[in-house]
Enzyme design. Structure first.
Site, PDB file in Angstrom:
ATOM      1  N   ARG A 147      36.361  14.688  -6.880  1.00 11.37           N
ATOM      2  CA  ARG A 147      35.692  15.040  -8.133  1.00 11.37           C
ATOM      3  C   ARG A 147      35.218  16.481  -7.981  1.00 11.37           C
ATOM      4  O   ARG A 147      34.808  16.886  -6.893  1.00 11.37           O
ATOM      5  CB  ARG A 147      34.512  14.092  -8.412  1.00 11.37           C
ATOM      6  N   ASP A 151      23.591  19.175 -11.076  1.00 16.10           N
ATOM      7  CA  ASP A 151      24.471  18.039 -10.787  1.00 16.10           C
ATOM      8  C   ASP A 151      25.832  18.622 -10.391  1.00 16.10           C
ATOM      9  O   ASP A 151      26.618  19.003 -11.256  1.00 16.10           O
ATOM     10  CB  ASP A 151      24.577  17.158 -12.039  1.00 16.10           C
ATOM     11  N   TYR A 157      40.865   9.293  -8.366  1.00 19.63           N
ATOM     12  CA  TYR A 157      40.439   8.268  -7.400  1.00 19.63           C
ATOM     13  C   TYR A 157      41.568   7.244  -7.235  1.00 19.63           C
ATOM     14  O   TYR A 157      41.926   6.568  -8.205  1.00 19.63           O
ATOM     15  CB  TYR A 157      39.182   7.544  -7.893  1.00 19.63           C
ATOM     16  N   HIS A 173      28.424  14.799 -19.343  1.00 21.01           N
ATOM     17  CA  HIS A 173      27.159  14.256 -19.851  1.00 21.01           C
ATOM     18  C   HIS A 173      26.186  15.412 -19.955  1.00 21.01           C
ATOM     19  O   HIS A 173      26.318  16.419 -19.255  1.00 21.01           O
ATOM     20  CB  HIS A 173      26.619  13.130 -18.950  1.00 21.01           C
ATOM     21  N   ASP A 227      28.275  14.666  -4.136  1.00 10.77           N
ATOM     22  CA  ASP A 227      27.751  14.793  -5.495  1.00 10.77           C
ATOM     23  C   ASP A 227      26.239  14.835  -5.342  1.00 10.77           C
ATOM     24  O   ASP A 227      25.605  13.804  -5.085  1.00 10.77           O
ATOM     25  CB  ASP A 227      28.210  13.587  -6.327  1.00 10.77           C
ATOM     26  N   HIS A 283      36.284   7.612 -15.519  1.00  6.77           N
ATOM     27  CA  HIS A 283      35.010   7.961 -16.176  1.00  6.77           C
ATOM     28  C   HIS A 283      35.216   9.101 -17.155  1.00  6.77           C
ATOM     29  O   HIS A 283      36.283   9.707 -17.217  1.00  6.77           O
ATOM     30  CB  HIS A 283      33.932   8.302 -15.137  1.00  6.77           C
ATOM     31  N   GLU A 338      32.663  19.074 -10.053  1.00 10.09           N
ATOM     32  CA  GLU A 338      31.675  19.020 -11.147  1.00 10.09           C
ATOM     33  C   GLU A 338      30.834  20.287 -11.183  1.00 10.09           C
ATOM     34  O   GLU A 338      30.240  20.682 -10.184  1.00 10.09           O
ATOM     35  CB  GLU A 338      30.760  17.804 -10.913  1.00 10.09           C
ATOM     36  N   HIS A 350      29.733   5.889  -7.730  1.00 10.52           N
ATOM     37  CA  HIS A 350      28.318   6.129  -7.410  1.00 10.52           C
ATOM     38  C   HIS A 350      27.989   5.547  -6.028  1.00 10.52           C
ATOM     39  O   HIS A 350      27.026   4.805  -5.856  1.00 10.52           O
ATOM     40  CB  HIS A 350      27.400   5.554  -8.495  1.00 10.52           C
ATOM     41  N   ASP A 387       0.799  -1.237   0.000  1.00 15.36           N
ATOM     42  CA  ASP A 387       0.000   0.000   0.000  1.00 15.36           C
ATOM     43  C   ASP A 387       0.832   1.289   0.000  1.00 15.36           C
ATOM     44  O   ASP A 387       0.250   2.379   0.020  1.00 15.36           O
ATOM     45  CB  ASP A 387      -0.955   0.078   1.222  1.00 15.36           C
ATOM     46  N   HIS A 412      21.383  12.378 -16.388  1.00 14.01           N
ATOM     47  CA  HIS A 412      22.113  11.984 -17.600  1.00 14.01           C
ATOM     48  C   HIS A 412      21.110  12.187 -18.724  1.00 14.01           C
ATOM     49  O   HIS A 412      20.320  11.308 -19.048  1.00 14.01           O
ATOM     50  CB  HIS A 412      22.595  10.535 -17.514  1.00 14.01           C
ATOM     51  N   GLU A 427      33.242  17.330 -15.176  1.00 11.54           N
ATOM     52  CA  GLU A 427      33.446  16.701 -13.875  1.00 11.54           C
ATOM     53  C   GLU A 427      34.651  15.760 -13.816  1.00 11.54           C
ATOM     54  O   GLU A 427      34.511  14.556 -13.639  1.00 11.54           O
ATOM     55  CB  GLU A 427      32.191  15.946 -13.459  1.00 11.54           C
TER      56      GLU A 427
END
Ligand code: GLY
Ligand code: MN
Ligand code: MN
Length: 440
Positions: free
Chosen positions: A409, A273, A391, A356, A262, A352, A411, A245, A39, A363, A387
């Protein structure tokens, strides 16, 4: 509270779509609610294309746009949930078919149950159907069955068969170029998100948990007007930042570690973003500062390239070169620059891509590499991220101790303008001195 009217831009988008595709029929299903407990549904968000063309935020709905051709008129048909006093007492008001007509300007509106019965009729005279196959099998079966009914009804009339195309072929190109009202929403989402990042920089202390910071950011998003997050926030202390992520957001934050956030809010279906990385304590360590400065330099040089005519591939290539040069001079990579660039050797630390598209989806839609056989270049109205990151994976045995487990990072969100670009997220601090200054 129900709306009494929706802004005119939804209609101008429908008109543009129809005008450029005479003879087509577009079929867009809404998102449906998904249960997380008996529910209890997850928070509902409308499917982006559906919202882009209607502004309508209810589940279990269909939009059919017939583009008409010759003397056949074009029309907008909405199929929506039936009004139901009991359900509305439990779940909230619905617009019903009347609201679909009066508020959302449908030329025709029916209850959702009528969709299958009405569809063959709406396909009369169509030369092509735009429908995205593969997102929802149950709906695919219903749509395809009715296309088949329509085909059977053609008998031996000699009418051509109906080709089915992916609507993103045309809609993604429209959504890629942001109109003024979309830029305004992106600006607002970006300003609110930048403010939330700045607040997190000020408030973070050793001993706090990642989820406290997540809650703080969420509060700032909503307090300043964003309706929800644009995507699950990543709040990653120390080595958690090396997971690109990271989702758990449940670990304590430690002195001498960095915190990578992020996160971006969503305002009126347009999201920001932003990633910022800063010390949990008062200042960066020497190794953190060296790698941070490298990532920041690559990001600033990439932003300087963002203007009409450049490609995202060129921007990414430049970032890879700056990162490679920097890692060679820090001694983190060894060997020949050419060889490292040719074999993507930098991906050990930068796995990466740099950009994007950004818009209703974090994205966002749009072709990246080529358009009509030519390399896709940046044009005014496009919005995307820049971005770069660094790492040092915990599983990498050959990283000197001082760099071990560092994740960084940076961005920002970029709007291409006729003369260059606008950094929508410029209010989020990223200079080391400015970040450290916020803490004293
Ligand atoms: N927040 C996801 C990304 O930066 O692509
Ligand atoms: Mn991004
Ligand atoms: Mn991001």
């Amino acid at each position: 509270m129900l709306l009494s009217h929706v802004p005119g831009h939804f209609k101008s988008r429908r008109d543009a779509l129809i005008k450029s595709n005479p003879g087509a029929v577009f079929i867009f299903p809404s998102n449906n609610e998904v249960l997380r407990n008996p529910d209890v549904p997850y928070g509902f968000r409308q499917e982006s294309n559906f919202f882009y063309l209607t502004g309508f935020e209810e589940p279990e709905s269909f939009l059919v746009l017939t583009a008409g051709s010759g003397s056949a008129p074009s029309k907008m048909v909405l199929f929506v949930r039936r009004r139901d006093a009991t359900r509305e007492m439990w779940e909230g008001e619905r617009y019903g078919v009347e609201g679909a007509r009066n508020v959302f300007q449908a030329d025709e509106a029916y209850v959702t149950e009528d969709f299958d019965r009405k569809l063959p009729e709406l396909l009369q005279g169509a030369e092509r159907v735009f429908y995205r196959v593969g997102l929802n099998e149950a709906i695919d079966r219903r749509v395809i069955a009715q296309i088949d009914v329509h085909r059977a009804s053609a008998g031996r009339s000699g009418r051509a068969l109906l080709p089915i195309s992916d609507p993103n072929e045309v809609l993604a190109e429209m959504r890629l170029f942001k109109r003024p009202e979309e830029v305004e929403a992106l600006r607002k989402a970006s300003q609110v998100s930048a403010l939330a990042h700045k607040m997190a920089m000020k408030e973070v202390r050793p001993g706090m948990n990642e989820f406290e910071i997540e809650a703080l950011i969420d509060y700032a998003f909503r307090k300043h007007g964003c309706q929800r997050v644009g995507y699950g926030s990543i709040v990653a202390g120390g080595k958690n930042a090396t997971c690109l992520h990271y989702r758990l957001n449940n670990q304590p934050l430690k002195e001498n570690e960095l915190l990578l956030i992020d996160a971006g809010g969503e305002f009126d279906y347009y999201c920001s973003d932003i990633t910022r990385t800063f010390p949990v304590g008062r200042s960066f360590t020497a190794a953190q500062a060296k790698t941070y400065d490298l990532v920041l330099r690559s990001q600033k040089e990439a932003i300087a390239m963002a203007k009409p005519g450049t490609t995202l591939a060129e921007i990414h290539q430049h970032v890879c070169e700056v990162i490679t040069d920097g890692l060679l001079s820090l001694g983190l990579l060894k060997g020949s620059r050419e060889e490292i660039l040719k074999s993507n050797g930098y991906s050990r630390f930068y796995p990466h891509r740099t950009s994007h598209y950004l818009g209703m989806d974090v994205h966002d839609v749009g072709l990246y590499i080529t358009k009509s056989g030519e390399p896709r270049t940046l044009e005014p109205g496009m919005v995307f991220t820049i971005e770069p990151g660094f790492y040092a994976q915990p599983t990498d045995p050959d990283v000197p101790d001082e760099y071990r487990e560092i994740g960084i990072r940076i961005e920002d969100d970029i709007l291409i303008t006729p003369g260059g670009c606008e950094v929508l997220t410029a209010d989020a601090p990223k200079e080391r001195a400015e970040i450290e200054g916020l803490k004293h």
